[in-house]
Write an enzyme that holds these catalytic residues in place. Structure first.
Site, short mmCIF file in Angstrom:
data_model
loop_
_atom_site.label_atom_id
_atom_site.label_comp_id
_atom_site.label_asym_id
_atom_site.label_seq_id
_atom_site.Cartn_x
_atom_site.Cartn_y
_atom_site.Cartn_z
N TRP A 106 -53.98 -26.68 -42.85
CA TRP A 106 -53.36 -25.22 -41.60
C TRP A 106 -51.49 -25.11 -42.71
O TRP A 106 -50.98 -23.26 -43.48
CB TRP A 106 -53.05 -25.34 -40.42
CG TRP A 106 -54.25 -25.45 -39.36
CD1 TRP A 106 -54.56 -26.98 -38.75
CD2 TRP A 106 -55.11 -24.99 -40.22
NE1 TRP A 106 -55.97 -26.94 -38.58
CE2 TRP A 106 -56.65 -25.24 -39.08
CE3 TRP A 106 -56.04 -24.26 -40.22
CZ2 TRP A 106 -57.59 -24.50 -38.82
CZ3 TRP A 106 -56.87 -23.12 -40.78
CH2 TRP A 106 -58.49 -23.81 -40.15
N ASP A 176 -46.03 -22.36 -37.17
CA ASP A 176 -47.65 -22.35 -36.52
C ASP A 176 -47.66 -23.11 -35.18
O ASP A 176 -47.70 -24.40 -35.44
CB ASP A 176 -48.10 -22.59 -37.39
CG ASP A 176 -49.63 -22.40 -37.11
OD1 ASP A 176 -49.69 -22.34 -35.91
OD2 ASP A 176 -51.14 -22.55 -38.06
N LYS A 200 -56.35 -23.33 -28.48
CA LYS A 200 -56.32 -24.12 -28.75
C LYS A 200 -55.56 -24.66 -26.83
O LYS A 200 -55.88 -25.61 -25.92
CB LYS A 200 -56.27 -25.17 -29.62
CG LYS A 200 -56.66 -25.16 -29.81
CD LYS A 200 -56.15 -24.50 -32.04
CE LYS A 200 -57.27 -24.66 -32.79
NZ LYS A 200 -56.41 -24.34 -34.49
C1 LIG Z 1 -56.55 -23.83 -35.26
C2 LIG Z 1 -54.92 -23.46 -35.62
C3 LIG Z 1 -55.19 -23.07 -36.81
C4 LIG Z 1 -56.21 -21.51 -37.47
O1 LIG Z 1 -56.19 -21.08 -36.31
P1 LIG Z 1 -57.69 -19.20 -36.10
O2 LIG Z 1 -57.42 -18.39 -34.94
O3 LIG Z 1 -58.56 -19.98 -36.07
O4 LIG Z 1 -57.48 -18.16 -36.85
C5 LIG Z 1 -54.25 -22.41 -37.66
N1 LIG Z 1 -52.63 -23.67 -37.10
C6 LIG Z 1 -52.92 -24.79 -36.50
C7 LIG Z 1 -51.76 -25.42 -36.56
C8 LIG Z 1 -54.35 -24.43 -35.89
O5 LIG Z 1 -54.53 -25.29 -35.14
#
Ligand SMILES: *Cc1c(COP(=O)(O)O)cnc(C)c1O
Length: 365
Positions: A106, A176, A200
């Site tokens: 990511w 993030d 999540k």
């Molecule tokens: C799942 C995830 C993403 C991607 O998220 P989307 O909402 O599908 O774009 C980005 N960064 C992390 C750390 C993730 O766990």
């Protein structure tokens, strides 16, 4: 059977488990929200009933994170993936560099999107170890006049998590936090921007939470399409256009649930207990199970491991499936297994996984 007995042990990486109480509440309110004779799904985003929910979610997020004054909480769409592009569009001006701590896939994606928009640099990378560790804070190297430093607080695929965050001084720190937001207390005031896709730890897919310091917001690029400007969301309370109302409603139910658990400190204790049970099964297995992450970088949220005899992995996953475990197959880049034990995954499920792992080892070692 009771609702509890029907439910599987859900270790999905995302979208992921939601608290049963939240689902039951949503079910009870689905056709008639708060005596309106309408579902939340059918209601105007301009209605007073919706606005209460919308504003409560914002207030609760601020409260749970103990956010100081000076931050905006925004609801966007497009997932964390759109943030990879929107952040550099808004905050990476010409002549400046964005710095990235490369700790997983990511982070790589965030870096690649920023590179399309402007100048980038790598502050640290754990790629040569197949992202099995978090770089030490002292090893982060970035220019003093960087536009920002970007970190991924929890690496969902590799199962690593930052223990502490750097003091970046004048350089805005951006994170993030898609896969560990609200899993434990942390000092939010260190960050200029935090973003997280909801699916999540916050709720269902469809909404992305952005927490941004107003000082940073004031520096944003004004020459962008309306929907790509954070200012648009900040000015209109994230109601410039139709927000994902039902997702935000569910996020609000999850936030209320977290508060009822006792807030982030209580949730952290639970998460530590949950992860410890599964890591114990790995560490006490005499090498039958092998954890992917270095011990001091281990994630409380995503527990990644392989079987020493990789030929047994398929069998393990099959037996787990028969025993009502879901979502345990590892990401293809790591292989093996991954147990995602987000906030809503009960301790009982983690204990059941530990027992399953121990039993499987006994029968197959
Ligand atoms: C799942 C995830 C993403 C991607 O998220 P989307 O909402 O599908 O774009 C980005 N960064 C992390 C750390 C993730 O766990």
């Amino acid at each position: 059977m009771t609702a509890n007995e029907i439910r599987v042990h859900n270790f999905n990486a995302g979208p992921a488990a939601l608290p049963l109480e939240v689902l039951q509440r949503a079910q009870a309110e689905l056709t008639n929200f708060n005596g309106t004779g309408m579902s939340m799904l059918e209601m105007s985003h301009r209605s007073p009933e919706y606005e209460v929910v919308h504003n409560e979610a914002k207030t609760l997020l601020k409260e749970l994170l103990a956010l100081p004054e000076g931050y905006e909480v925004l609801f966007l769409q497009g997932g964390a993936s759109l943030q990879f592009a929107m952040i550099p569009m808004n905050f990476l001006p010409q002549g400046k560099k964005a710095a990235f701590a490369m700790t997983g896939v990511w982070a790589e994606k965030a870096y690649e999107e920023a590179a399309k928009m402007g100048a980038v640099m790598i502050a640290a990378s754990a790629k040569e170890n197949n992202y099995s560790r978090i770089p030490s804070i002292q090893d982060l190297a970035y220019d003093d006049d960087c536009a920002y430093l970007h970190v991924t607080s929890n690496n969902t695929i590799f199962g690593t998590q930052w223990r502490e965050f750097p003091e970046t001084g004048k350089v805005p720190l951006i994170a993030d936090m898609s896969s560990d937001i609200l899993s434990q207390p942390f000092d939010a005031s260190k960050f200029s921007l935090i973003y997280a896709g909801a699916q999540k730890n916050l709720g269902p897919a469809g909404v992305t939470v952005v927490i941004v310091r107003k000082e940073l917001l004031d520096t944003a690029n004004k020459n962008l399409p309306t929907m790509l400007r954070y200012q648009t969301y900040a000015k209109d309370n994230s109601l410039y256009n139709t927000p994902p109302t039902f997702s935000i409603y569910l996020v609000n139910l999850v936030l209320n649930w977290i508060k009822a658990q006792g807030g982030l400190a209580a949730v952290q204790l639970q998460n530590q207990r949950k992860a410890a049970a599964i890591y114990e099964a790995i560490d006490n297995s005499n090498g039958f199970y092998i954890g992917h992450a270095d011990k001091d970088s281990r994630s409380l949220m995503n527990i990644t491991f392989r079987l020493a005899d990789t030929g047994l992995e398929k069998k393990f996953l099959q037996i787990a499936k028969q025993a009502n475990f879901v979502g345990l197959a590892g990401h293809r880049l790591v292989g093996g297994c991954r147990a995602s034990a987000y906030n809503a995954v009960p301790y009982q499920s983690c204990l059941a996984l530990k027992e399953l792992m121990e039993k499987f080892q006994k029968e197959n070692a």
